[in-house]
Structures are given as structure tokens and as C-alpha cells.
Design a protein around this motif. Structure first.
Motif, mmCIF file in Angstrom:
data_model
loop_
_atom_site.group_PDB
_atom_site.id
_atom_site.type_symbol
_atom_site.label_atom_id
_atom_site.label_comp_id
_atom_site.label_asym_id
_atom_site.label_seq_id
_atom_site.Cartn_x
_atom_site.Cartn_y
_atom_site.Cartn_z
ATOM 1 N N PRO A 78 0.816 -1.129 0.194
ATOM 2 C CA PRO A 78 -0.079 0.084 -0.120
ATOM 3 C C PRO A 78 0.686 1.389 0.008
ATOM 4 N N ILE A 79 0.481 2.092 -0.642
ATOM 5 C CA ILE A 79 1.114 3.623 -0.992
ATOM 6 C C ILE A 79 2.172 3.599 -1.716
ATOM 7 N N VAL A 80 3.401 2.469 -1.154
ATOM 8 C CA VAL A 80 4.584 2.347 -2.038
ATOM 9 C C VAL A 80 4.341 1.854 -3.470
ATOM 10 N N GLY A 81 3.329 0.876 -3.700
ATOM 11 C CA GLY A 81 3.176 0.431 -4.700
ATOM 12 C C GLY A 81 2.393 1.492 -5.821
ATOM 13 N N ARG A 82 1.569 2.185 -5.247
ATOM 14 C CA ARG A 82 0.928 3.505 -5.669
ATOM 15 C C ARG A 82 2.037 4.376 -6.506
ATOM 16 N N VAL A 83 2.788 4.869 -5.645
ATOM 17 C CA VAL A 83 4.093 6.007 -5.758
ATOM 18 C C VAL A 83 4.822 5.238 -7.004
ATOM 19 N N LEU A 84 5.319 3.848 -6.554
ATOM 20 C CA LEU A 84 6.045 3.380 -7.794
ATOM 21 C C LEU A 84 5.463 3.183 -9.221
ATOM 22 N N ARG A 85 4.138 2.870 -9.081
ATOM 23 C CA ARG A 85 3.443 3.133 -10.465
ATOM 24 C C ARG A 85 3.254 4.265 -11.020
ATOM 25 N N ALA A 86 3.019 5.307 -10.281
ATOM 26 C CA ALA A 86 2.634 6.623 -10.643
ATOM 27 C C ALA A 86 4.044 7.336 -11.449
ATOM 28 N N SER A 87 5.135 6.871 -10.553
ATOM 29 C CA SER A 87 6.257 7.625 -11.144
ATOM 30 C C SER A 87 6.990 6.681 -12.170
ATOM 31 N N GLY A 88 6.354 5.595 -12.669
ATOM 32 C CA GLY A 88 6.926 5.066 -13.697
ATOM 33 C C GLY A 88 7.898 3.929 -13.524
ATOM 34 N N GLN A 89 8.128 3.471 -12.323
ATOM 35 C CA GLN A 89 9.189 2.338 -12.041
ATOM 36 C C GLN A 89 8.715 1.231 -12.610
ATOM 37 N N ILE A 90 9.567 0.376 -12.891
ATOM 38 C CA ILE A 90 9.299 -0.880 -13.487
ATOM 39 C C ILE A 90 9.509 -2.210 -12.713
ATOM 40 N N PRO A 91 8.354 -2.779 -12.608
ATOM 41 C CA PRO A 91 8.408 -4.300 -11.620
ATOM 42 C C PRO A 91 9.028 -5.259 -12.235
ATOM 43 N N VAL A 92 9.811 -6.092 -11.801
ATOM 44 C CA VAL A 92 10.555 -7.235 -12.205
ATOM 45 C C VAL A 92 10.098 -8.697 -11.497
ATOM 46 N N ASP A 93 9.640 -9.336 -12.216
ATOM 47 C CA ASP A 93 9.263 -10.655 -11.156
ATOM 48 C C ASP A 93 10.449 -11.732 -11.411
ATOM 49 N N ARG A 94 11.436 -11.550 -10.239
ATOM 50 C CA ARG A 94 12.477 -12.302 -10.166
ATOM 51 C C ARG A 94 12.159 -13.688 -9.904
ATOM 52 N N ASP A 95 13.120 -14.461 -10.486
ATOM 53 C CA ASP A 95 13.080 -16.049 -10.342
ATOM 54 C C ASP A 95 11.654 -16.440 -10.771
ATOM 55 N N THR A 96 11.223 -16.185 -11.735
ATOM 56 C CA THR A 96 9.996 -16.818 -12.298
ATOM 57 C C THR A 96 10.207 -16.729 -13.723
ATOM 58 N N ALA A 97 9.063 -17.546 -14.116
ATOM 59 C CA ALA A 97 9.010 -17.845 -15.701
ATOM 60 C C ALA A 97 8.838 -16.460 -16.321
ATOM 61 N N ALA A 98 8.302 -15.256 -15.597
ATOM 62 C CA ALA A 98 7.813 -14.043 -16.111
ATOM 63 C C ALA A 98 9.076 -13.188 -16.096
#
Length: 241
Positions: free
Chosen positions: A80-100
Motif C-alpha cells: 500500500p502507498i509504496v506500490g501506488r507511488v512506484l506505478r505513478a512515477s513509472g518504475q518498472i516491476p520485475v518478477d524475479r526468479d519466475t518464468a515471467a
């Protein structure tokens, strides 16, 4: 100081809160900004010692005219809050150690091709090397570099671990801590561009990036890193830590 041209409103709002805090608790020794490309997208890479050093690294880049898109672990985007800030500022999520994990790089490739600075910690997690030297990197940075042929700028930082220790939760802003960040010239990967992205090529490209970061860190610390790079393997579920 003026905000970077490519920063959006959310990014600038975050900077208005975070930047004064970092200015108040750090003494900054920043060098090598002349190596940061002004006319093309690029990959900024750095060592990773503390949960605070993504902020100090972003501070270095931001104050030198770039609003970096940081590759961050996907689980943070659910906080909560952290995720919203990350998305709004254009940061890039990485699914580490998964097929994705491979598909997670697609957004980074798009950003680089659009002229953005993408910030990557090649180790993928905090270094487990006992003396905080860079450990072996993951091949994601190599895939990104070889797919885009964008400049890869090695950076080394030393000092953020004194603000927030590795694995620690206690933030220590007083007294002010010296934070040194040095950027070096682009890592030469040109001889690998036309080769198949097999395991050997990816590991070679990754090691060149890690070697460049380590050399810069040796200069900052005035010490020599171990001859053999530390390799950390994530414990299997249910196995020993």
C-alpha cells in the motif's frame, strides 16, 4: 534546481519529499556525471548494499538531469502507498526468479528505446559478500543491454550502508553520512551484439558489467576486491537458509 525534463508530476512530487531528506542526512561526493549520455536512452548500473541505496542512486541520477526508471522487485508494487507511488512515477516491476522474469524486461526495453534512463542493480538483491563487494550478477542486465544495444554505464556507490545497514531497519541520519557515487565510461559489449544470446554470452556480458562496477568501487574504497567473485544462490523452499 530544475527537475529533469522526462520526470512526470508524480516523480517530481516524490522528489520534493525524498530529496530534501537525503540532502539533510548525506555529504555527497559525486563524480563521473560526464559519462551519462544526454542524447540517448541508457542503462545505469550500480552495486547494491542496502535498501536505501536505490534512493541514493536515483538522487545522483536525478540531480544530474535524469529521472531514472528503476527496475524494482514486483512484490513492492503490492505494498500500500509504496506500490501506488512506484506505478505513478513509472518504475518498472520485475518478477524475479519466475518464468515471467524475461517478460518483465519488455517495459525496460520500451523505456530505453524511448530515450529513458533505466537504473538496474545487476546483482538482483543485496550483496551477500561479507565485506559488501559486488557479487556475481544476474543475466537480466545482459539481456537488456544486448537487446537494446544501449550504453551501459557502470556506477559504484559507497556510504549508503552507513545510513541503513544491510538487512537493518534502523535508519541513521545523524550525523550526516558521506555518500560517494562514481560513474564510469560505458562498458564495451559491441563484440557480443551479433552473437546468439546463449548462456556463455550472457554471463560474459554480465561479468564485464560487474567487473567495471567493482573497479570503480575499488577506487572509492582504496582496497582490492577478492579475486574470486562471490556467488549467492537463493535457498530452495524448505531448505536451509
Amino acid at each position: 534546481m530544475p527537475a529533469p525534463e522526462r520526470s512526470n508530476r508524480a516523480y517530481r512530487n516524490v522528489a520534493r519529499v525524498v530529496r530534501p531528506v537525503l540532502l539533510a542526512c548525506t555529504l555527497r561526493d559525486w563524480r563521473g556525471a560526464e559519462h551519462l549520455p544526454k542524447d540517448t536512452g541508457f542503462i545505469a548500473t550500480a552495486n547494491h548494499m542496502s535498501n536505501i541505496d536505490p534512493l541514493t542512486f536515483a538522487h545522483f541520477l536525478y540531480d544530474n538531469g535524469f529521472a531514472p526508471k528503476v527496475l524494482a522487485k514486483a512484490s513492492l508494487f503490492s505494498v500500500p502507498i509504496v506500490g501506488r507511488v512506484l506505478r505513478a512515477s513509472g518504475q518498472i516491476p520485475v518478477d524475479r526468479d519466475t518464468a515471467a522474469a524475461g517478460r518483465s524486461l519488455d517495459a525496460a526495453i520500451v523505456a530505453i528505446e524511448a530515450g529513458e534512463c533505466v537504473a538496474v542493480f545487476p546483482e538482483g538483491t543485496l550483496t551477500r559478500e561479507p565485506d559488501l563487494w559486488p557479487m556475481a550478477g544476474k543475466t537480466g542486465v545482459a539481456r537488456l543491454a544486448l537487446s537494446t544495444r544501449a550504453p551501459v554505464i557502470p556506477c559504484a556507490q559507497w556510504g549508503p550502508q552507513n545510513l541503513l545497514g544491510r538487512y537493518k531497519k534502523l535508519f541513521k541520519p545523524i550525523p550526516r553520512k558521506k555518500v560517494t557515487i562514481v560513474a564510469g565510461p560505458p562498458v564495451d559489449l559491441s563484440d557480443l551484439y551479433d552473437r546468439p544470446q546463449d548462456t556463455a554470452v550472457l554471463r560474459e556480458a554480465t561479468e564485464r558489467v560487474m567487473a567495471a562496477i567493482t573497479t570503480l568501487l575499488e577506487e572509492i574504497r582504496g582496497e582490492t576486491a577478492p579475486a574470486e567473485r562471490f556467488v549467492w544462490r537463493r535457498p530452495k523452499p524448505g531448505g536451509p537458509a
